[in-house]
Structures are given as structure tokens and as C-alpha cells.
Design a protein around this motif. Structure first.
Motif, short mmCIF file in Angstrom:
data_model
loop_
_atom_site.label_atom_id
_atom_site.label_comp_id
_atom_site.label_asym_id
_atom_site.label_seq_id
_atom_site.Cartn_x
_atom_site.Cartn_y
_atom_site.Cartn_z
N LEU A 70 -12.79 -22.85 -12.86
CA LEU A 70 -11.45 -23.18 -12.40
C LEU A 70 -11.49 -23.97 -11.10
O LEU A 70 -10.71 -24.91 -10.91
N ALA A 71 -12.42 -23.64 -10.24
CA ALA A 71 -12.55 -24.35 -8.96
C ALA A 71 -13.00 -25.80 -9.15
O ALA A 71 -12.64 -26.68 -8.35
N LYS A 72 -13.75 -26.04 -10.21
CA LYS A 72 -14.27 -27.39 -10.47
C LYS A 72 -13.41 -28.21 -11.43
O LYS A 72 -13.55 -29.43 -11.49
N ALA A 73 -12.56 -27.55 -12.17
CA ALA A 73 -11.82 -28.22 -13.24
C ALA A 73 -10.84 -29.25 -12.68
O ALA A 73 -10.13 -28.99 -11.71
N GLU A 74 -10.81 -30.40 -13.32
CA GLU A 74 -9.86 -31.46 -12.96
C GLU A 74 -8.83 -31.69 -14.06
O GLU A 74 -7.80 -32.31 -13.82
N GLU A 75 -9.11 -31.19 -15.25
CA GLU A 75 -8.20 -31.36 -16.37
C GLU A 75 -8.02 -30.04 -17.10
O GLU A 75 -8.88 -29.15 -17.06
N ARG A 76 -6.90 -29.93 -17.78
CA ARG A 76 -6.58 -28.72 -18.53
C ARG A 76 -7.65 -28.41 -19.57
O ARG A 76 -8.00 -27.25 -19.79
N GLU A 77 -8.18 -29.45 -20.21
CA GLU A 77 -9.17 -29.25 -21.26
C GLU A 77 -10.41 -28.54 -20.73
O GLU A 77 -11.05 -27.76 -21.45
N GLN A 78 -10.77 -28.80 -19.49
CA GLN A 78 -11.93 -28.14 -18.89
C GLN A 78 -11.67 -26.64 -18.71
O GLN A 78 -12.57 -25.82 -18.89
N ILE A 79 -10.45 -26.32 -18.33
CA ILE A 79 -10.09 -24.90 -18.18
C ILE A 79 -10.12 -24.21 -19.54
O ILE A 79 -10.66 -23.10 -19.68
N GLU A 80 -9.58 -24.87 -20.55
CA GLU A 80 -9.57 -24.28 -21.88
C GLU A 80 -10.99 -24.09 -22.41
O GLU A 80 -11.28 -23.09 -23.08
N SER A 81 -11.87 -25.03 -22.12
CA SER A 81 -13.27 -24.89 -22.54
C SER A 81 -13.92 -23.69 -21.87
O SER A 81 -14.70 -22.96 -22.49
N ALA A 82 -13.58 -23.48 -20.60
CA ALA A 82 -14.13 -22.33 -19.88
C ALA A 82 -13.62 -21.02 -20.46
O ALA A 82 -14.37 -20.03 -20.57
N VAL A 83 -12.35 -20.99 -20.85
CA VAL A 83 -11.79 -19.79 -21.46
C VAL A 83 -12.48 -19.51 -22.80
O VAL A 83 -12.84 -18.38 -23.11
#
Length: 215
Positions: free
Chosen positions: A196-209
Motif C-alpha cells: 500500500l505504501a508503494k502502490a501508485e495505482e488501484r490495480e497494484q493494491i488489488e494485486s496485493a490483496v
């Protein structure tokens, strides 16, 4: 007949509402019986465009007065185009079939979602996924108390945030929408905090989830 799958397709617009604004699909029967609306049953009066933002204000399920401001250029272009094209229909999402305007219904939205994802999925799965992402982000943003009692308080606060997004109660949010693996991961000390601290786009957050759920 329903509209072809394209950026200006109002069924895709409805799916963007479900995805970006966590709307309900909106069934005609429920709207008629209860006076509440979802993406497919929204009226033109339920949304205005202010400084490029879409501002929705409408009666949601359970009599909740929902007010939501969101920015989505694709959806804004669609709604502007629909407003320019016709003024004689109360429904927001409609499409042309020959010379006639046809309303978008919940079945149209679900059918489009199945075409995009697979026959085993429904539009409710999108709402469930979004609730899970909201919960994962909230857990990652919260402190993790050392005591079990403290962690339970955090879980309550997280479910309240999800419930506010969904327009549901805390109990419904936890029992019917949030994937329990997110809660168990938090209890075990695992969240998406680093991603979450590194994410710049929503897709990155969803990938982490997704990674958190499948570890």
C-alpha cells in the motif's frame, strides 16, 4: 436487444459504477416495491456533474440516503452523452434500439459481467471483491494492538468502514461480503501495508490483496 460491448455501452457504465463506487446492481422489482435504487435503476435526477466530478444522491437499499462523489472520466463522458442524446426518459442508463430508447436492467448488467469474466460469476462478486479490498486497505492503515481485545476493536472499525462503503450494516459487511481470509491474515499479523505504501495505482493494491488471499 441490448447494446454492443464498447466504452459507450451503458451496461459497461453500470459495471464501472459497481466497481468504482460500490453500487448495487439495482433490480426493477426492488425499486418499485421499496423505492430504493442501484446502478441500473438510477434516475437522471440522481446524478449531477460538478467540476468534472460525478455526484450521486439517491435512496439506497434499506432507506439509506446515499451521497457519493466520484471522478471517472469514462463514466462522465457516457453520462454527458446520454444527457445530450435525450431528455424524455427518467432513467439514467438507457440505449438506442432502432428509433427507441430502451432501459438497462439488472439482467443486462449481469449478462455483460459474465461475458467479461466468465459464466460462473455475477455482478455481486464484484461488490464482494471491492468490500474485501476496502477491508484489506483499512487493516493495512490501522495499528495492530498487542492485545486480542484491541485487535477486535480494530476489526469492528474496519467493518464499519466497509459497511459505510456498501450501504450495509457491519454484520452484513462481515458475514456476506468481506473475505474472511483478510480478517485471519490481520489476526496473524499479515496485511498489505508494504504494498500500500508503494502502490501508485488501484490495480497494484488489488494485486496485493489477491496475493494476501492466496498465500
Amino acid at each position: 436487444m441490448r447494446p454492443a460491448g464498447r466504452a459507450g455501452d451503458p451496461t459497461v457504465g453500470a459495471l464501472r459504477m459497481l466497481d468504482r463506487g460500490v453500487f448495487r446492481t439495482g433490480g426493477d422489482e426492488y425499486a418499485e416495491e421499496n423505492g430504493s435504487r442501484g446502478a441500473a435503476t438510477l434516475l437522471r435526477q440522481d446524478v449531477v456533474i460538478e467540476r468534472g466530478d460525478l455526484v450521486f444522491h439517491y435512496p439506497a437499499k434499506g432507506g439509506i440516503d446515499r451521497h457519493l462523489r466520484m471522478r471517472d472520466e469514462t463514466l462522465t463522458r457516457l453520462i454527458r452523452a446520454l444527457r445530450r442524446a435525450r431528455t424524455d426518459d427518467e432513467r439514467l442508463l438507457v440505449y438506442r434500439s432502432g428509433r427507441d430508447w430502451c432501459e438497462v436492467h439488472a439482467g443486462d448488467v449481469n449478462e455483460r459481467f459474465k461475458e467479461l469474466t466468465g459464466p460462473q460469476y455475477t455482478a455481486k462478486d464484484l461488490r464482494t471483491w471491492n468490500a474485501t479490498v476496502v477491508a484489506a486497505v483499512a487493516f493495512a492503515s490501522a495499528d495492530r494492538p498487542g492485545s486480542k481485545t484491541g485487535r477486535k476493536k480494530v476489526e469492528v472499525q474496519v467493518m464499519d468502514k466497509v459497511a459505510a462503503q456498501l450501504g450495509n450494516t457491519r454484520t452484513v459487511a462481515r458475514n456476506s461480503y468481506v473475505d474472511p481470509r483478510v480478517v485471519r491474515a490481520y489476526e496473524d499479523g499479515r496485511t498489505i501495508q508494504d504494498a500500500l505504501a508503494k502502490a501508485e495505482e488501484r490495480e497494484q493494491i488489488e494485486s496485493a490483496v489477491y496475493a494476501l488471499l492466496t498465500r
